[in-house]
Design an enzyme around this catalytic site. Structure first.
Site, PDB file in Angstrom:
ATOM      1  CG  HIS A  40      13.279 -31.550 -11.564  1.00  0.00           C
ATOM      2  ND1 HIS A  40      13.293 -30.359 -12.107  1.00  0.00           N
ATOM      3  CD2 HIS A  40      12.297 -31.660 -10.752  1.00  0.00           C
ATOM      4  CE1 HIS A  40      12.000 -29.670 -11.693  1.00  0.00           C
ATOM      5  NE2 HIS A  40      11.402 -30.666 -10.789  1.00  0.00           N
ATOM      6  CB  THR A  41      18.823 -36.500 -10.625  1.00  0.00           C
ATOM      7  OG1 THR A  41      19.321 -37.456 -11.111  1.00  0.00           O
ATOM      8  CG2 THR A  41      18.165 -36.835  -9.281  1.00  0.00           C
TER       9      THR A  41
ATOM     10  CG  ASP B   8      22.797 -39.570 -10.829  1.00  0.00           C
ATOM     11  OD1 ASP B   8      22.063 -38.441 -11.574  1.00  0.00           O
ATOM     12  OD2 ASP B   8      22.946 -40.687 -11.706  1.00  0.00           O
TER      13      ASP B   8
ATOM     14  CG  HIS C  41       3.942 -29.913  -5.529  1.00  0.00           C
ATOM     15  ND1 HIS C  41       2.991 -29.789  -6.594  1.00  0.00           N
ATOM     16  CD2 HIS C  41       5.197 -29.915  -6.144  1.00  0.00           C
ATOM     17  CE1 HIS C  41       3.807 -29.480  -7.705  1.00  0.00           C
ATOM     18  NE2 HIS C  41       5.020 -29.553  -7.320  1.00  0.00           N
ATOM     19  CG  ASP C  42       2.417 -30.245   2.665  1.00  0.00           C
ATOM     20  OD1 ASP C  42       1.016 -29.832   2.677  1.00  0.00           O
ATOM     21  OD2 ASP C  42       2.984 -30.298   3.827  1.00  0.00           O
TER      22      ASP C  42
ATOM     23  NE  ARG D 225       5.683 -32.289  -9.287  1.00  0.00           N
ATOM     24  CZ  ARG D 225       4.524 -32.632  -9.963  1.00  0.00           C
ATOM     25  NH1 ARG D 225       3.773 -33.653  -9.963  1.00  0.00           N
ATOM     26  NH2 ARG D 225       4.173 -31.519 -10.666  1.00  0.00           N
TER      27      ARG D 225
ATOM     28  CG  ASN E 102      -0.744 -29.873  -6.527  1.00  0.00           C
ATOM     29  OD1 ASN E 102       0.444 -30.210  -6.778  1.00  0.00           O
ATOM     30  ND2 ASN E 102      -1.185 -29.452  -5.571  1.00  0.00           N
TER      31      ASN E 102
ATOM     32  CD  GLU F 134      -2.909 -27.128  -0.381  1.00  0.00           C
ATOM     33  OE1 GLU F 134      -1.807 -27.791  -0.768  1.00  0.00           O
ATOM     34  OE2 GLU F 134      -3.271 -26.385   0.705  1.00  0.00           O
TER      35      GLU F 134
ATOM     36  N   PRO G 242       6.286 -23.113  -7.822  1.00  0.00           N
ATOM     37  CG  PRO G 242       8.565 -22.781  -7.260  1.00  0.00           C
ATOM     38  CD  PRO G 242       7.380 -23.385  -6.481  1.00  0.00           C
TER      39      PRO G 242
ATOM     40  CB  SER H 207      -2.598 -28.097   3.472  1.00  0.00           C
ATOM     41  OG  SER H 207      -1.423 -27.558   2.515  1.00  0.00           O
TER      42      SER H 207
END
Length: 352
Positions: free
Chosen positions: A218-219, A278, A91-92, A87, A119, A113, A188, A101
């Protein structure tokens, strides 16, 4: 006109010395003349340098081995760390490009940030990045960038969780600033509409395939109650629960995510195989059991729904597309050449 032996030798010497340089310049220009996306176009136009997996083969031959070793220890200690490190790269890259950053602490004119809405009290794994950087600085001082560390840890974390492997293009440099406003605006959010999320992807040169494939991360991992609570007790506009969420699953979530309080309670993103990378994430979506609203919205658009169905049915296809999309995301406006710097510490810019 006659040509003397001396002038002939001078001409031959000119060709020997300068022809390779001309050819190299032409090759470099040709390789970056047709970027395939707005983000890649911006990167190519501003730097002229390409990322490639062998970047540290001479300057720091053990770089990849060191990164992999530290990541393996961290994930063995806590399985959730694989998702956390993956993640960080996402997010970077979505703020100012893949320039580390995100890793900067607040200092002087820099507002970190880490304190942005997406975050704060959420992103983690910075200590692992510190450990990697410390090990690399001992091996080859001020050589491997923090931005490249993020890209490598994302790949290694995915592999350790059972996901696909890919060659990571390298050669990024580190930003000398951060953008908390960019972090708030560009990443997002779980409650964004499908069109808003797709627009944020397109602004980075990514498309709907990248959106659906990268959402598959997101698995693995966990999410806080506060990030999906509105689905259980009322949407901002209608004040009604989200009935597109499987109600048996919703009741299970309500047991530990109450209407009031419990905001920091953690829930696995994929309840079937929470620590294994998966395609069950997509199977859950087809059963209306996506945790985030933004997850379930992937089944409300025709193009994204078709991809969800394909990935749910074909794990190999998901792995292939995920790996390709990770490389694309990792190419978002990197700093290369003489731009940026190689930080000595990932948490702060160099003093000079």
């Amino acid at each position: 006109m006659a040509c003397s032996p001396t002038s002939l030798c001078t001409f031959v010497l000119f060709l020997v010395v300068f022809a390779p340089i001309c050819c190299f310049a032409h090759k470099l220009s040709s390789s970056s003349s047709s970027p395939s996306s707005p983000a890649q176009k911006k990167s190519s136009a501003s730097s002229g340098y390409n990322l490639y997996p062998q970047f540290y083969d001479r300057s720091c031959p053990r770089a990849k081995e060191i990164v992999k070793s530290v990541v393996a220890k961290a994930v063995a200690k806590e399985a959730r760390m694989a998702a956390s490190l993956l993640r960080l790269h996402f997010h970077d890259c979505f703020v100012k490009g893949c320039d580390a950053s995100l890793l900067l602490d607040t200092s002087g004119s820099i507002i970190s940030e880490k304190n942005s809405i997406p975050n704060k009290n959420s992103v983690r794994g910075f200590d692992v990045i510190d450990d990697i950087k410390s090990a690399l600085e001992k091996e080859c001082p001020q050589t491997v960038s923090c931005a490249d560390i993020l890209a490598l840890t994302a790949r290694d974390s995915t592999v350790l969780a059972g996901g696909p492997n890919w060659e990571v293009p390298l050669g990024r440099r580190d930003a000398r600033g951060a953008s908390i406003s960019g972090s708030n605006q560009n990443i997002p959010a779980p409650n964004n509409t499908f069109q808003t999320i797709l627009t944020k992807f397109k602004l980075k040169g990514l498309n709907v395939v990248d959106l659906v494939a990268l959402s598959g991360s997101h698995t693995i991992g966990q999410a806080r109650c506060t990030s999906f609570k509105q689905r259980l007790y009322g949407q901002s506009s209608s004040k009604r629960p989200d009935f597109s969420l499987n109600q048996v699953y919703a009741n299970q979530l309500r047991a530990r995510c109450p209407r009031s309080g419990g905001d920091q309670n953690l829930f696995v993103m994929d309840f079937v195989s929470p620590t294994k990378f998966d395609n069950y994430y997509y199977k859950n979506l087809l059963a209306s059991k996506g945790l985030f609203s933004s997850d379930q919205l992937l089944t409300k658009n025709q193009a994204s729904t078709e991809l969800v169905k394909k990935y749910a049915a074909n794990n190999e296809l998901f792995f292939k597309d995920f790996a390709e999309s990770m490389v694309k995301m990792g190419n978002i406006t990197p700093l290369t050449g003489l731009r940026g710097e190689i930080r000595k510490s990932c948490r702060r810019i160099n003093s000079n």
